[in-house]
Structures are given as C-alpha cells and as structure tokens.
Design a protein around this motif. Structure first.
Motif, short mmCIF file in Angstrom:
data_model
loop_
_atom_site.label_atom_id
_atom_site.label_comp_id
_atom_site.label_asym_id
_atom_site.label_seq_id
_atom_site.Cartn_x
_atom_site.Cartn_y
_atom_site.Cartn_z
N SER A 170 0.82 -1.21 0.00
CA SER A 170 0.00 0.00 0.00
C SER A 170 0.85 1.26 0.00
O SER A 170 0.59 2.21 -0.74
N ARG A 171 1.88 1.27 0.84
CA ARG A 171 2.74 2.46 0.92
C ARG A 171 3.56 2.65 -0.36
O ARG A 171 3.74 3.77 -0.83
N LEU A 172 4.04 1.56 -0.92
CA LEU A 172 4.80 1.66 -2.16
C LEU A 172 3.90 2.10 -3.31
O LEU A 172 4.31 2.89 -4.18
N MET A 173 2.66 1.62 -3.33
CA MET A 173 1.71 2.05 -4.35
C MET A 173 1.44 3.54 -4.23
O MET A 173 1.35 4.26 -5.23
N ARG A 174 1.27 4.00 -3.01
CA ARG A 174 1.02 5.42 -2.77
C ARG A 174 2.19 6.27 -3.28
O ARG A 174 2.01 7.30 -3.92
N ALA A 175 3.41 5.81 -3.00
CA ALA A 175 4.59 6.54 -3.46
C ALA A 175 4.68 6.54 -4.98
O ALA A 175 4.95 7.58 -5.60
N ALA A 176 4.48 5.38 -5.60
CA ALA A 176 4.53 5.28 -7.06
C ALA A 176 3.44 6.13 -7.71
O ALA A 176 3.65 6.73 -8.77
N ASP A 177 2.28 6.16 -7.07
CA ASP A 177 1.15 6.95 -7.60
C ASP A 177 1.50 8.44 -7.59
O ASP A 177 1.25 9.16 -8.56
N GLY A 178 2.09 8.90 -6.48
CA GLY A 178 2.50 10.30 -6.41
C GLY A 178 3.55 10.63 -7.45
O GLY A 178 3.51 11.69 -8.09
N ALA A 179 4.51 9.73 -7.65
CA ALA A 179 5.55 9.93 -8.66
C ALA A 179 4.93 9.93 -10.06
O ALA A 179 5.40 10.65 -10.95
N MET A 180 3.89 9.11 -10.26
CA MET A 180 3.24 9.08 -11.57
C MET A 180 2.63 10.44 -11.91
O MET A 180 2.71 10.91 -13.05
N TYR A 181 2.00 11.09 -10.93
CA TYR A 181 1.43 12.41 -11.20
C TYR A 181 2.50 13.43 -11.52
O TYR A 181 2.31 14.33 -12.34
N GLU A 182 3.66 13.31 -10.89
CA GLU A 182 4.77 14.18 -11.25
C GLU A 182 5.24 13.90 -12.67
O GLU A 182 5.64 14.81 -13.41
N SER A 183 5.18 12.63 -13.07
CA SER A 183 5.55 12.25 -14.43
C SER A 183 4.67 12.92 -15.46
O SER A 183 5.11 13.25 -16.56
N LYS A 184 3.40 13.14 -15.13
CA LYS A 184 2.50 13.84 -16.05
C LYS A 184 2.99 15.25 -16.33
O LYS A 184 2.78 15.79 -17.42
N GLU A 185 3.66 15.86 -15.37
CA GLU A 185 4.14 17.22 -15.53
C GLU A 185 5.51 17.28 -16.18
O GLU A 185 5.82 18.21 -16.93
N THR A 186 6.34 16.28 -15.92
CA THR A 186 7.71 16.30 -16.44
C THR A 186 7.85 15.59 -17.78
O THR A 186 8.77 15.87 -18.54
N GLY A 187 6.95 14.64 -18.07
CA GLY A 187 7.05 13.88 -19.31
C GLY A 187 8.06 12.75 -19.26
O GLY A 187 8.36 12.12 -20.27
N ALA A 188 8.61 12.48 -18.07
CA ALA A 188 9.59 11.40 -17.92
C ALA A 188 9.16 10.48 -16.78
O ALA A 188 8.37 10.87 -15.92
N ALA A 189 9.66 9.25 -16.79
CA ALA A 189 9.39 8.34 -15.68
C ALA A 189 10.04 8.90 -14.42
O ALA A 189 11.16 9.41 -14.47
N VAL A 190 9.34 8.81 -13.30
CA VAL A 190 9.81 9.42 -12.06
C VAL A 190 10.00 8.37 -10.97
O VAL A 190 9.09 7.56 -10.72
N GLN A 191 11.16 8.39 -10.35
CA GLN A 191 11.44 7.53 -9.20
C GLN A 191 10.84 8.15 -7.95
O GLN A 191 11.08 9.31 -7.64
N ALA A 192 10.01 7.40 -7.24
CA ALA A 192 9.36 7.90 -6.04
C ALA A 192 10.35 8.07 -4.90
O ALA A 192 11.31 7.31 -4.77
N THR A 193 10.09 9.08 -4.08
CA THR A 193 10.89 9.34 -2.89
C THR A 193 9.99 9.27 -1.66
O THR A 193 8.77 9.08 -1.78
#
Length: 229
Positions: free
Chosen positions: A179-202
């Motif tokens: 659940s926590r990893l999904m939440r992190a990946a989900d947040g990084a995915m939304y950042e990816s929408k803005e940057t246009g690149a795959a994003v590593q979650a922090t």
C-alpha cells in the motif's frame, strides 16, 4: 474349465470395477481443469489480460516480500485517455488500453505481475518487476520508450500515446508494504504527467497529502492528445 472361468470372471469384475472407478475420476479431472480455467479467466481483465485488483494485490505483496530491494513497483497511466474515447470512439479507447497493457506485460516478463487499476473503466496499470538496483534507470527508460510508441488503428490512424510512469522501490521508500509503495509510485506518476519522464518515487511522494486516496494538487498533463489526420 470351471476354474478358468472363475479366474476370468474375477479378472473381468476387477477390470470393470477399475474402469467404473476411473470414469468419475476422469470426469472430475475435466471438471477441475475447466474450473481452474474459469477461475484464471475471472481473475483477469478480459480486455487487457491484466490481473484484477483482488488478484494482483496479494500477489504483489508476496512478490515484494520475496524480492525485497530487487523489486520495483510502477504505476502507469495513459495521459488524457478520455479524449481518445471522445474523439475516436470507445473502440479506439479499448485498443489503446489493450496495446498499452500488452507492452507493459511484455516489459515485465514472465515473472512480472501486471494489474489493471480502476476496474473495467480504468486507464491505469500497476506492475511489479524484479530489477537489480543498478539496472533500474535503463529498464525504466525502456518501458517509457515502449509506452510512447504511436498506436495504429485498424483504419490506419496513427495515434500518439503518452503514458505517465511513477515507480517505487523498497530500499528508497524504506518498506516492503504494498500500500505504501503504491502510494509513493502513484504520487511519482502524477509528477511524471508534468515532467514527461518516468519518475522515481521518494519518501516525499509516499508522505504527500492525498484526496480520496490520490495525490492532491495540480495534475498537469505533459502530452495532450492530438487529432489524427
């Protein structure tokens, strides 16, 4: 002569009993195989072949527990998916989803796990793959490039496709909890929408405020759908 007949009779009866006993077993085997096939089919989304949520969640947790820091969890979302349906029809929308899922499944490999988020109308996929830390960058670049390949419809329309990708790993987030990893990946995915690149979650992605389970804030879109001639 009588003794021979009695022996033959006993053999015949034994053969009959064995044959009779085997018939229900054969029927049950066929039934079991058919049942397993139905169960396997019901665990997968019929359009994309990806696993449904109730099937992929426990599998992903086992995957994370088993592979630890070599496990990678990614969320992939088709940008502006509604516009495909609105401009080209639902058949094209279905094609986009099916092709995207096929690409993710191929990238994940035979040991990977791919699920469809959001039910039958969902345009997001979750994938768990075993990737050594030193190969994460190249493997995520490969996935990003594969999901950006245009898709050609049966009528010859060539449609540009962009898929936002966020990925999380246990060593960076500090947990193997799905659940926590999904939440992190989900947040990084939304950042990816803005940057246009795959994003590593922090850790920040994992701790970000959310609304209805999704990341709060402006959800930018980096790659709008354009009309095909």
């Amino acid at each position: 002569m009588d003794s021979v007949l009695r022996v033959q009779g006993r053999i015949g009866q034994r053969t009959l009993l064995m044959t009779t006993a085997a018939l229900p077993l054969t029927g049950w085997t066929v039934h079991t195989i058919a049942m397993h096939r139905r169960l396997a089919a019901s665990s997968r989304d019929p359009l994309t072949g990806a696993l449904r949520r109730d099937s992929f969640e426990p599998r992903i947790q086992r995957f994370l527990t088993r592979y630890g820091d070599q496990a990678l969890l990614a969320v992939c979302d088709v940008n502006d998916f509604k516009q495909y349906n609105d401009r080209f029809g639902h058949d094209v929308g279905d094609l986009i989803l099916a092709r995207t899922a096929a690409r993710v499944i191929q990238w994940a490999g035979s040991h990977g796990i791919v699920g469809r988020l959001g039910g039958d109308g969902g345009d997001e996929f979750i994938v768990a793959a075993r990737i050594a830390p030193g190969r994460r960058t190249i493997r995520m670049t490969q996935l990003h490039q594969a999901l950006r390949e245009p898709i050609t419809t049966e009528h010859g329309q060539v449609l540009p496709v962009a898929v936002a990708i966020g990925h999380a790993t246990p060593d960076v987030i500090g947990t193997r909890d799905r659940s926590r990893l999904m939440r992190a990946a989900d947040g990084a995915m939304y950042e990816s929408k803005e940057t246009g690149a795959a994003v590593q979650a922090t850790i920040e992605h994992a701790n970000a405020a959310s609304v209805n389970g999704r990341r709060a804030g402006r959800l930018g879109t980096a790659h709008p759908v354009v009309s095909a001639a």
